[in-house]
Design a protein around this motif. Structure first.
Motif, mmCIF file in Angstrom:
data_model
loop_
_atom_site.group_PDB
_atom_site.id
_atom_site.type_symbol
_atom_site.label_atom_id
_atom_site.label_comp_id
_atom_site.label_asym_id
_atom_site.label_seq_id
_atom_site.Cartn_x
_atom_site.Cartn_y
_atom_site.Cartn_z
ATOM 1 N N PHE A 31 0.822 -1.192 0.000
ATOM 2 C CA PHE A 31 0.000 0.000 0.000
ATOM 3 C C PHE A 31 0.860 1.247 0.000
ATOM 4 O O PHE A 31 1.807 1.347 0.762
ATOM 5 C CB PHE A 31 -0.888 0.048 1.245
ATOM 6 C CG PHE A 31 -1.959 -0.983 1.235
ATOM 7 C CD1 PHE A 31 -2.724 -1.180 0.115
ATOM 8 C CD2 PHE A 31 -2.200 -1.752 2.362
ATOM 9 C CE1 PHE A 31 -3.731 -2.138 0.111
ATOM 10 C CE2 PHE A 31 -3.187 -2.701 2.373
ATOM 11 C CZ PHE A 31 -3.956 -2.890 1.246
ATOM 12 N N TRP A 33 0.358 5.789 -0.768
ATOM 13 C CA TRP A 33 -0.497 6.876 -1.228
ATOM 14 C C TRP A 33 -0.298 7.053 -2.725
ATOM 15 O O TRP A 33 0.721 6.656 -3.283
ATOM 16 C CB TRP A 33 -0.142 8.166 -0.499
ATOM 17 C CG TRP A 33 -0.807 8.278 0.804
ATOM 18 C CD1 TRP A 33 -0.667 7.442 1.870
ATOM 19 C CD2 TRP A 33 -1.734 9.267 1.208
ATOM 20 N NE1 TRP A 33 -1.432 7.858 2.906
ATOM 21 C CE2 TRP A 33 -2.092 8.976 2.528
ATOM 22 C CE3 TRP A 33 -2.289 10.386 0.586
ATOM 23 C CZ2 TRP A 33 -2.986 9.758 3.244
ATOM 24 C CZ3 TRP A 33 -3.174 11.161 1.302
ATOM 25 C CH2 TRP A 33 -3.516 10.836 2.610
ATOM 26 N N PRO A 34 -1.264 7.697 -3.397
ATOM 27 C CA PRO A 34 -1.175 7.849 -4.836
ATOM 28 C C PRO A 34 0.055 8.637 -5.261
ATOM 29 O O PRO A 34 0.412 9.628 -4.666
ATOM 30 C CB PRO A 34 -2.458 8.636 -5.182
ATOM 31 C CG PRO A 34 -3.381 8.328 -4.064
ATOM 32 C CD PRO A 34 -2.513 8.190 -2.856
ATOM 33 N N GLN A 100 -7.266 10.634 6.519
ATOM 34 C CA GLN A 100 -6.616 11.170 5.324
ATOM 35 C C GLN A 100 -6.806 12.686 5.233
ATOM 36 O O GLN A 100 -5.888 13.417 4.843
ATOM 37 C CB GLN A 100 -7.176 10.495 4.065
ATOM 38 C CG GLN A 100 -7.298 8.990 4.132
ATOM 39 C CD GLN A 100 -6.009 8.305 4.531
ATOM 40 O OE1 GLN A 100 -4.948 8.561 3.976
ATOM 41 N NE2 GLN A 100 -6.097 7.427 5.511
ATOM 42 N N GLY A 270 -8.751 3.302 -1.341
ATOM 43 C CA GLY A 270 -7.519 3.942 -0.926
ATOM 44 C C GLY A 270 -6.606 2.986 -0.203
ATOM 45 O O GLY A 270 -6.986 1.865 0.146
ATOM 46 N N SER A 271 -5.412 3.446 0.050
ATOM 47 C CA SER A 271 -4.372 2.621 0.638
ATOM 48 C C SER A 271 -4.645 2.302 2.096
ATOM 49 O O SER A 271 -4.897 3.186 2.901
ATOM 50 C CB SER A 271 -3.032 3.366 0.529
ATOM 51 O OG SER A 271 -2.037 2.744 1.287
ATOM 52 N N GLN A 302 -11.785 7.317 -5.429
ATOM 53 C CA GLN A 302 -10.442 7.181 -4.860
ATOM 54 C C GLN A 302 -10.279 8.178 -3.709
ATOM 55 O O GLN A 302 -10.797 9.294 -3.752
ATOM 56 C CB GLN A 302 -9.385 7.428 -5.941
ATOM 57 C CG GLN A 302 -8.115 6.604 -5.792
ATOM 58 C CD GLN A 302 -7.148 7.178 -4.762
ATOM 59 O OE1 GLN A 302 -7.206 8.339 -4.411
ATOM 60 N NE2 GLN A 302 -6.237 6.327 -4.295
ATOM 61 N N TYR A 388 -8.451 10.426 -10.561
ATOM 62 C CA TYR A 388 -8.515 8.974 -10.807
ATOM 63 C C TYR A 388 -9.933 8.618 -11.255
ATOM 64 O O TYR A 388 -10.747 8.143 -10.465
ATOM 65 C CB TYR A 388 -8.143 8.220 -9.529
ATOM 66 C CG TYR A 388 -6.827 8.673 -8.954
ATOM 67 C CD1 TYR A 388 -5.622 8.299 -9.534
ATOM 68 C CD2 TYR A 388 -6.790 9.515 -7.850
ATOM 69 C CE1 TYR A 388 -4.414 8.740 -9.026
ATOM 70 C CE2 TYR A 388 -5.589 9.965 -7.331
ATOM 71 C CZ TYR A 388 -4.405 9.575 -7.921
ATOM 72 O OH TYR A 388 -3.203 10.019 -7.428
ATOM 73 N N SER A 398 -3.480 3.197 -5.553
ATOM 74 C CA SER A 398 -3.609 2.793 -4.157
ATOM 75 C C SER A 398 -2.704 1.626 -3.796
ATOM 76 O O SER A 398 -2.404 1.413 -2.630
ATOM 77 C CB SER A 398 -5.059 2.397 -3.862
ATOM 78 O OG SER A 398 -5.940 3.473 -4.121
#
Length: 402
Positions: A31, A33-34, A100, A270-271, A302, A388, A398
């Motif tokens: 995992f 973050w983008p 987040q 998400g991650s 996302q 995304y 992710s």
């Protein structure tokens, strides 16, 4: 449809939950973050906010220190927009979305007030930001039977924005009458309390905007219809819940001087949390597959697009009313699972039968067995750009595959 993969419930006694190494991603997949430059653009239900009691991943497990260091490079424009905000109060901040949002706002230097039922837990979650010198304050969510709470009122007052993300988990539980009441209380009654406090303030004390979560479950379920913000509500329990939830927020009309934005969340991708927090370990164990028929629609978003939309709702004074917080490209559950399996190199082969879900969850099975195809018409018309927009880019952002 509000969807959290039911595999996690079916396999909750599996050894991987006791042994940190089993069922976690190998070095091949992990995992993150983008990171926009890594994306390959490829084409290929109702999401709901998690309560501040619903975050099952600690900061260390989710690699948030790493996320914290990468967020600036990946989302410079978003960070710049956040820096325009002085003060924000977040209700339900320790849930997946809330954490987040706090990460980005703290990095932007925003003065944050965290409203929570468990102050000690919130301090443990966000203490690292305080150690870095960022401004965080904490406020106890008052008992909902109280008519007034001076401390809570002070926490909401004079803020640029109040963001209400509170809500008990909808998926993965059997809906007894008692639990239905908790679902209502944690959303409708908390929102009513927030609105009551704001309405009781002097005009100069009221926050500039209330951002209130809702869910695409508002529209009910359908295999064939497409919904947007102008569509009427459904008539199942989730639709009625969302309608009451939104109605509570709308009591704060423009005459009170506080702008109200209602964001109907889709499934959050998400991650390290949300749907992937439950789903990816199961796929990693070669046990992944769709729930039910796999033909039900998933309307999703996302995590960084969702955080971006929340920040945009705070800073753009033209945003008012309801906006769908979901990608313009919904997918079927089978397509979602197939794409995830392809990205992490695992098969999509072990479906969970419909009768098993219904036996486990009863009425609550509608969350994972039914869906809806939702389009964000007003969101796109507002000028919002999805970083995304399709499921491949969202999942690849992710999950880093090397």
């Amino acid at each position: 449809m509000l969807f959290v993969l039911i595999h996690a419930s079916l396999f909750k006694t599996c050894p991987h939950q006791k042994n940190k190494s089993f069922g976690h991603l190998s070095k091949r997949s992990k995992f993150l973050w983008p990171r926009t430059k890594q994306l390959t653009v490829a084409k290929l239900s109702a999401g709901a906010s998690n309560t501040d009691r619903d975050s099952s991943y600690s900061s260390s497990k989710r690699g948030e220190d790493r996320a914290y260091s990468e967020i600036t490079a990946a989302n410079r424009s978003l960070l710049d927009r956040a820096k325009k905000v002085k003060s924000v109060c977040i209700v339900g901040a320790t849930g997946f979305v809330g954490q987040q949002l706090v990460t980005l706002l703290a990095k932007a230097g925003v003065e944050l007030t965290i409203v929570t039922r468990d102050v000690a837990r919130a301090k443990a979650t966000f203490g690292k930001y305080e150690r870095r010198g960022y401004s965080l304050q904490y406020c106890q969510l008052p008992s909902l039977v109280l008519d007034q709470d001076v401390n809570f009122k002070a926490c909401l007052a004079k803020k640029d924005a109040v963001v209400n993300l509170a809500g008990a988990p909808i998926a993965g539980k059997r809906w007894s009458e008692a639990y239905k009441d908790e679902l209502i209380s944690s959303r409708v009654r908390v929102t009513q309390k927030i609105v009551e406090m704001i309405m009781s303030m002097d005009k100069e004390e009221r926050p500039k905007v209330l951002i209130n979560a809702s869910a695409v479950g508002y529209y009910g379920v359908s295999d064939s219809k497409e919904f947007d913000e102008s569509s009427p509500p459904g008539d199942d329990f989730l639709a009625v819940l969302c309608r009451k939830w939104e109605s509570a927020a709308r009591q704060l009309d423009q005459s009170f001087g506080t702008r109200v934005v209602i964001l109907r969340f889709g499934i959050v991708v998400g991650s390290g949390g949300g749907v992937l927090g439950s789903m990816t370990p199961i796929f990693q164990m070669f046990l992944g597959g769709p729930v039910g028929t796999g033909r039900q629609w998933i309307s999703w978003i996302q995590i960084m697009d969702l955080v971006n939309l929340i920040i945009r709702s705070i800073t753009d004074e033209n945003m008012l009313g309801v906006f769908n917080a979901c990608s313009p490209e919904p997918v079927t559950m089978n397509d979602f699972c197939e794409t995830l399996g392809n990205i992490i190199g695992r098969p999509n082969w072990l479906p969970v039968p419909t009768f098993v879900i219904r036996a486990m969850l009863g009425e609550g099975s509608i969350v994972v067995l039914e869906g809806q195809r939702v389009y964000p018409s007003r969101t796109l018309a507002s000028g919002f750009h999805f970083q995304y927009p399709n499921i491949y880019s969202a999942l690849e952002a992710s999950i880093n595959v090397s």
